[in-house]
Design a protein around this motif. Structure first.
Motif, PDB file in Angstrom:
ATOM      1  N   PRO A  73      -3.309  14.715  -2.609  1.00  0.00           N
ATOM      2  CA  PRO A  73      -4.172  14.116  -1.569  1.00  0.00           C
ATOM      3  C   PRO A  73      -5.011  12.960  -2.073  1.00  0.00           C
ATOM      4  O   PRO A  73      -5.317  12.033  -1.317  1.00  0.00           O
ATOM      5  N   TRP A  74      -5.363  12.957  -3.368  1.00  0.00           N
ATOM      6  CA  TRP A  74      -6.198  11.885  -3.890  1.00  0.00           C
ATOM      7  C   TRP A  74      -5.423  10.585  -4.029  1.00  0.00           C
ATOM      8  O   TRP A  74      -6.034   9.507  -4.084  1.00  0.00           O
ATOM      9  N   VAL A  75      -4.093  10.667  -4.086  1.00  0.00           N
ATOM     10  CA  VAL A  75      -3.294   9.442  -4.096  1.00  0.00           C
ATOM     11  C   VAL A  75      -3.535   8.664  -2.813  1.00  0.00           C
ATOM     12  O   VAL A  75      -3.735   7.444  -2.825  1.00  0.00           O
ATOM     13  N   TYR A  76      -3.535   9.363  -1.681  1.00  0.00           N
ATOM     14  CA  TYR A  76      -3.776   8.670  -0.421  1.00  0.00           C
ATOM     15  C   TYR A  76      -5.241   8.281  -0.256  1.00  0.00           C
ATOM     16  O   TYR A  76      -5.562   7.191   0.219  1.00  0.00           O
ATOM     17  N   ILE A  77      -6.138   9.173  -0.685  1.00  0.00           N
ATOM     18  CA  ILE A  77      -7.570   8.892  -0.510  1.00  0.00           C
ATOM     19  C   ILE A  77      -7.990   7.657  -1.303  1.00  0.00           C
ATOM     20  O   ILE A  77      -8.726   6.797  -0.812  1.00  0.00           O
ATOM     21  N   LEU A  78      -7.502   7.524  -2.535  1.00  0.00           N
ATOM     22  CA  LEU A  78      -7.945   6.455  -3.421  1.00  0.00           C
ATOM     23  C   LEU A  78      -7.126   5.175  -3.282  1.00  0.00           C
ATOM     24  O   LEU A  78      -7.632   4.081  -3.574  1.00  0.00           O
ATOM     25  N   PHE A  79      -5.857   5.284  -2.876  1.00  0.00           N
ATOM     26  CA  PHE A  79      -4.979   4.121  -2.843  1.00  0.00           C
ATOM     27  C   PHE A  79      -4.783   3.584  -1.426  1.00  0.00           C
ATOM     28  O   PHE A  79      -3.718   3.080  -1.084  1.00  0.00           O
ATOM     29  N   ARG A  80      -5.798   3.678  -0.599  1.00  0.00           N
ATOM     30  CA  ARG A  80      -5.768   3.029   0.710  1.00  0.00           C
ATOM     31  C   ARG A  80      -6.212   1.579   0.567  1.00  0.00           C
ATOM     32  O   ARG A  80      -6.879   1.203  -0.398  1.00  0.00           O
ATOM     33  N   ARG A  81      -5.842   0.758   1.562  1.00  0.00           N
ATOM     34  CA  ARG A  81      -6.207  -0.658   1.497  1.00  0.00           C
ATOM     35  C   ARG A  81      -7.717  -0.851   1.452  1.00  0.00           C
ATOM     36  O   ARG A  81      -8.216  -1.765   0.791  1.00  0.00           O
ATOM     37  N   ALA A  82      -8.465   0.011   2.153  1.00  0.00           N
ATOM     38  CA  ALA A  82      -9.916  -0.130   2.144  1.00  0.00           C
ATOM     39  C   ALA A  82     -10.474   0.005   0.738  1.00  0.00           C
ATOM     40  O   ALA A  82     -11.439  -0.669   0.363  1.00  0.00           O
ATOM     41  N   VAL A  83      -9.847   0.888  -0.060  1.00  0.00           N
ATOM     42  CA  VAL A  83     -10.288   1.069  -1.445  1.00  0.00           C
ATOM     43  C   VAL A  83      -9.713  -0.018  -2.335  1.00  0.00           C
ATOM     44  O   VAL A  83     -10.405  -0.573  -3.201  1.00  0.00           O
ATOM     45  N   GLU A 118       0.829  -1.206   0.000  1.00  0.00           N
ATOM     46  CA  GLU A 118       0.000   0.000   0.000  1.00  0.00           C
ATOM     47  C   GLU A 118       0.865   1.258   0.000  1.00  0.00           C
ATOM     48  O   GLU A 118       0.626   2.193  -0.774  1.00  0.00           O
ATOM     49  N   MET A 119       1.879   1.287   0.858  1.00  0.00           N
ATOM     50  CA  MET A 119       2.752   2.457   0.923  1.00  0.00           C
ATOM     51  C   MET A 119       3.482   2.677  -0.389  1.00  0.00           C
ATOM     52  O   MET A 119       3.643   3.815  -0.850  1.00  0.00           O
ATOM     53  N   MET A 120       3.932   1.586  -1.020  1.00  0.00           N
ATOM     54  CA  MET A 120       4.661   1.734  -2.278  1.00  0.00           C
ATOM     55  C   MET A 120       3.744   2.204  -3.403  1.00  0.00           C
ATOM     56  O   MET A 120       4.153   3.004  -4.245  1.00  0.00           O
TER      57      MET A 120
END
Length: 358
Positions: free
Chosen positions: A312-322, A249-251
């Motif tokens: 900010p959308w990189v983090y919002i969309l690329f979280r594990r929940a998504v 996820e972080m990568m």
């Protein structure tokens, strides 16, 4: 002509001799970016960063892993930087678009212009340097997880963010201290470094551009090696069930940040280097920049603003929940420790226990 000359002599260094007319001419105003365009994109960027900051704060309260917590701190520093960058620079620029104030009346001593120029440099370099710092931290965390006795503490992560802020601020001070100038840029709504061919301005322009390119290059290098390492874990038969979702996820988020920064920033940085190193166009007055160069600089600046909107959308969309909704097979697994099967069992047990506390 004499009146204009005496007026120029009384004004600060941010006024180039050829940008007075642009501020007074009605023809140039037709080409100014719509105030609604600037306002809309500024509002979208502020709302996006504010939303991402709320999600980050919520996630950090539930996080127990030090590695993930430090990464969230870097992300938080990036989002805060982008938010403040849009807020500070947008307030001045949008105010100009709505009021069309005369810089020669409002800011004769160039205090506001220098502040805006410093802000542009500071909030421009910070995301690039933070991206490189995050990539370096993940590189050592993935490829050399045992070179540090423990994962990076929150205090150390905030210290590194503060160091990036301090370095970028020091860089932004250089023109105010005499290395180059911040000058009013076409269409007189913003201030930035000056693309003239005198030694001081060329030196600062090269420092600014090469430092940004170096940050992007380091991010690419660190992220590429880290992704290759994670791919080794993914395809290793013995450890295919042991890969760690948080590291993936972080990568994914880091690669997204790097791609956005590369696309948004490299055209401007390369343009700055090309402009200051090429021979000046013949027939120009002293301190004059060709109008085509000024217009291209404005276009590249518009591209850069997308970096603050998309980050900010990189983090919002690329979280594990998504990501789990997109790829349901994504499950929680142990950590990158599986790359080192010969490690002392007690140390493996300690680090594995820390890594799975997600």
């Amino acid at each position: 002509m004499e009146a204009n000359g005496s007026l120029a002599g009384e004004l600060g260094s941010c006024f180039r001799s050829t940008n007075f007319s642009a501020n007074l001419s009605g023809n140039g105003r037709k080409l100014i970016v719509s105030r609604w365009f600037s306002t809309a994109f500024g509002s979208i960027g502020l709302a996006s960063n504010l939303f991402a900051l709320c999600v980050l704060v919520s996630s950090s309260r539930k996080m127990h892993s030090r590695a993930r917590s430090s990464f969230l701190i870097f992300l938080c520093g990036l989002v805060v930087t982008d938010f403040l960058g849009l807020l500070v620079t947008g307030t001045i620029i949008i105010s100009y678009h709505f009021t069309k104030f005369n810089w020669m009346v409002v800011d004769r001593a160039c205090y506001l212009c220098n502040f805006l120029g410093l802000s542009m440099v500071f909030f421009g370099q910070c995301p690039l340097l933070l991206g490189a710092t995050m990539a370096g931290e993940r590189f050592f965390g993935i490829n050399h997880p045992f070179s540090r006795s423990t994962s990076m503490s929150k205090r150390r992560a905030w210290f590194m963010v503060g160091m990036v802020w301090a370095f970028s601020f020091s860089l932004g001070l250089l023109p105010i201290l005499g290395l180059g100038d911040y000058t009013l840029q076409y269409p007189n709504s913003w201030c930035f470094i000056t693309l003239l061919h005198d030694a001081k301005n060329v030196t600062f322009c090269l420092i600014f551009a090469l430092l940004g390119i170096l940050a992007v290059g380091l991010s690419f290098l660190f992220n590429t090696v880290s992704v290759v390492t994670l791919c080794r874990v993914y395809h290793d038969r013995e450890s295919v069930q042991r890969r760690r979702d948080s590291e993936v996820e972080m990568m994914v988020q880091l690669v997204g940040i790097m791609i956005i920064a590369t696309v948004c920033w490299l055209p401007l940085l390369i343009f700055i280097i090309q402009t200051v190193l090429q021979e000046p166009a013949p027939g120009l007055l002293p301190h004059q920049i060709p109008r085509q160069t000024e217009e291209m600089l404005l276009i590249y600046l518009r591209m850069v603003t997308w970096n603050q909107i998309l980050d900010p959308w990189v983090y919002i969309l690329f979280r594990r929940a998504v990501l789990k909704r997109i790829y349901p097979r994504l499950k929680t697994r142990p950590s990158i420790v599986s790359l080192y099967p010969m490690l002392n069992p007690s140390l493996r047990r300690k680090l594995t226990q820390e890594s799975v506390l997600q």
